[in-house]
Design a protein around this motif. Structure first.
Motif, short mmCIF file in Angstrom:
data_model
loop_
_atom_site.label_atom_id
_atom_site.label_comp_id
_atom_site.label_asym_id
_atom_site.label_seq_id
_atom_site.Cartn_x
_atom_site.Cartn_y
_atom_site.Cartn_z
N HIS A 19 0.70 -1.26 0.06
CA HIS A 19 -0.04 -0.12 0.01
C HIS A 19 0.78 1.20 -0.13
O HIS A 19 0.66 2.30 -0.83
CB HIS A 19 -0.91 -0.19 1.29
CG HIS A 19 -1.54 1.06 1.43
ND1 HIS A 19 -2.89 1.55 0.63
CD2 HIS A 19 -1.52 2.39 2.02
CE1 HIS A 19 -3.37 2.77 0.93
NE2 HIS A 19 -2.63 3.03 1.73
N LYS A 76 -11.73 9.76 2.10
CA LYS A 76 -10.94 8.71 1.39
C LYS A 76 -9.65 8.41 1.96
O LYS A 76 -9.66 6.65 2.24
CB LYS A 76 -10.58 9.13 -0.22
CG LYS A 76 -9.91 7.93 -1.05
CD LYS A 76 -9.54 8.51 -2.26
CE LYS A 76 -8.98 7.28 -3.10
NZ LYS A 76 -8.73 7.74 -4.49
N GLU A 77 -9.04 9.15 2.51
CA GLU A 77 -7.75 8.76 3.29
C GLU A 77 -8.15 8.12 4.75
O GLU A 77 -7.40 7.34 4.86
CB GLU A 77 -6.91 10.01 3.50
CG GLU A 77 -6.05 10.45 2.41
CD GLU A 77 -7.38 11.41 1.29
OE1 GLU A 77 -8.00 11.60 1.92
OE2 GLU A 77 -6.88 11.67 0.24
N THR A 96 -10.79 6.35 5.30
CA THR A 96 -11.28 4.97 5.16
C THR A 96 -10.11 4.02 4.86
O THR A 96 -9.90 3.13 5.23
CB THR A 96 -12.23 5.03 3.88
OG1 THR A 96 -13.26 5.64 4.17
CG2 THR A 96 -12.65 3.39 3.59
N LEU A 97 -8.98 4.73 4.15
CA LEU A 97 -7.65 3.88 3.81
C LEU A 97 -6.89 3.44 5.14
O LEU A 97 -6.50 2.23 5.32
CB LEU A 97 -6.91 4.35 2.90
CG LEU A 97 -7.36 4.59 1.34
CD1 LEU A 97 -6.45 5.25 0.64
CD2 LEU A 97 -7.60 3.21 0.84
#
Length: 349
Positions: free
Chosen positions: A85, A117-118, A120-121
């Motif tokens: 990742h 978004k970040e 969730t990652l």
């Protein structure tokens, strides 16, 4: 967990996965019996015979049978997915310690919230790291910090997660060594703490491990609920955590068939102040402690708890309360009969 006393078979059930331990003839007996109840699939049978399996996957963990004993390690895919990742490979410079040390410089940008978004990652990576830490004591303390930040992660949270990933570049795997031994008949535990180690709320961490003979069975790293007013108090809370966990693990061992296991808890600590407090009667100068915590003194008086001193740099529980360098991590793991396999080209120093 279940135990068949007549045939000396131990059983652990997790969902629809059944794991048995016993003699071959008894395992074949229970296999045949279960086939009359359910539609079953036998994944394998570990053993010393040439026809027996030597490696099997149990609940995502790799379990190997060797001449020296049983070896156990986490699924390597979790480590690889974290590295992929962040785009880390052999060309990336690894981190010499297992996370972000408290007191590191914090910039204003680090305090800003991550985007949706970040976020969730980050939560996915933190959860994966948390799952991996169940089988990797070297990750439990740094991952605990990132797990606390999952609800509202910030840019600094992302930096801490990346530092954990850079540390993973150093080591390939962590292998639990269960060498053959006779029934030890006793268990021992060790505890440690980092007084006020968390800068945002000054809470301490309780770390510890529980062993049957030379076999490490359980390790933990947990934030303390109360804010300790001294290092001795923080160590005392860590001792309470260790003893209560040791009693619970002993009960679990009894249910699995360890009938001769002593009910005396052998506790090791590197805090002379906390040890002396537990071995006397009453609060002394520590009057702010809750009365409910004095049960530990009673356990000593009743002979159900024995406490001994261990040097700080020899206490394996130190690993679950601090950020350490590779050489120190390897030494702490050795004290728990756990081996770290370094990646090619990595030196302990």
């Amino acid at each position: 967990v279940f135990y068949h006393a007549e045939k000396d078979i131990s059983l652990v059930v997790h969902g629809d996965d059944f794991t048995f331990c016993g003699l071959e003839e008894d395992l074949l007996w229970i296999q045949k019996l279960m086939a009359t109840w359910f539609e079953i699939k036998v994944r394998g049978m570990l053993g010393s015979d040439p026809s027996d399996d030597k490696e099997i996957i149990i609940l995502g963990r790799i379990v190997r049978w060797t001449d020296e004993g049983i070896r156990y390690e986490a699924d390597p895919r979790h480590r690889q997915l974290i590295l992929e990742h962040f785009g880390l490979d052999k060309t990336t410079r690894p981190l010499a310690c297992n996370g972000d040390k408290e007191g590191a410089d914090t910039e204003e940008w680090d305090l800003e919230d991550l985007g949706q978004k970040e976020t969730t990652l980050f939560r996915g990576l933190a959860a994966r790291g948390n799952y991996l830490s169940l089988d990797c004591p070297d990750l439990q303390f740094p991952v605990k910090h990132t797990s606390r930040e999952m609800s509202k992660p910030k840019n600094g949270s992302w930096k801490r997660m990346k530092k954990i990933a850079r540390y993973l570049l150093n080591r390939d795997s962590v292998v639990w060594m269960f060498d053959w031994q006779d029934d030890p008949g006793y268990a021992h535990t060790a505890s440690d703490s980092d007084w006020a180690g968390t800068s945002e709320n000054r809470k301490s961490t309780s770390g510890g491990m529980w062993m049957l003979g030379p076999h490490c069975i359980k390790t933990w790293s947990a934030s303390q609920g109360a804010v300790a007013l001294s290092s001795a108090e923080a160590e005392f809370y860590a001792m309470v955590e260790a003893v209560t966990r040791a009693k619970g693990l002993r009960s679990l061992a009894l249910e699995l068939g360890f009938r001769e296991l002593s009910n005396v808890v052998h506790l090791r600590t590197d805090s002379s102040a906390a040890k002396s407090f537990v071995c006397r009667r009453g609060l002394g100068k520590m009057r702010h402690l809750e009365i409910r915590d004095l049960w530990l003194q009673k356990e000593v008086m009743d002979g159900k708890l024995e406490i001994s001193k261990i040097k700080g740099d020899e206490n394996p529980s130190d690993l679950m309360t601090k950020i350490l360098g590779i050489k120190e991590i390897i030494e702490r793991l050795k004290g728990m009969s756990i081996r770290m396999n370094l990646c090619e080209g990595i030196q302990e120093e």
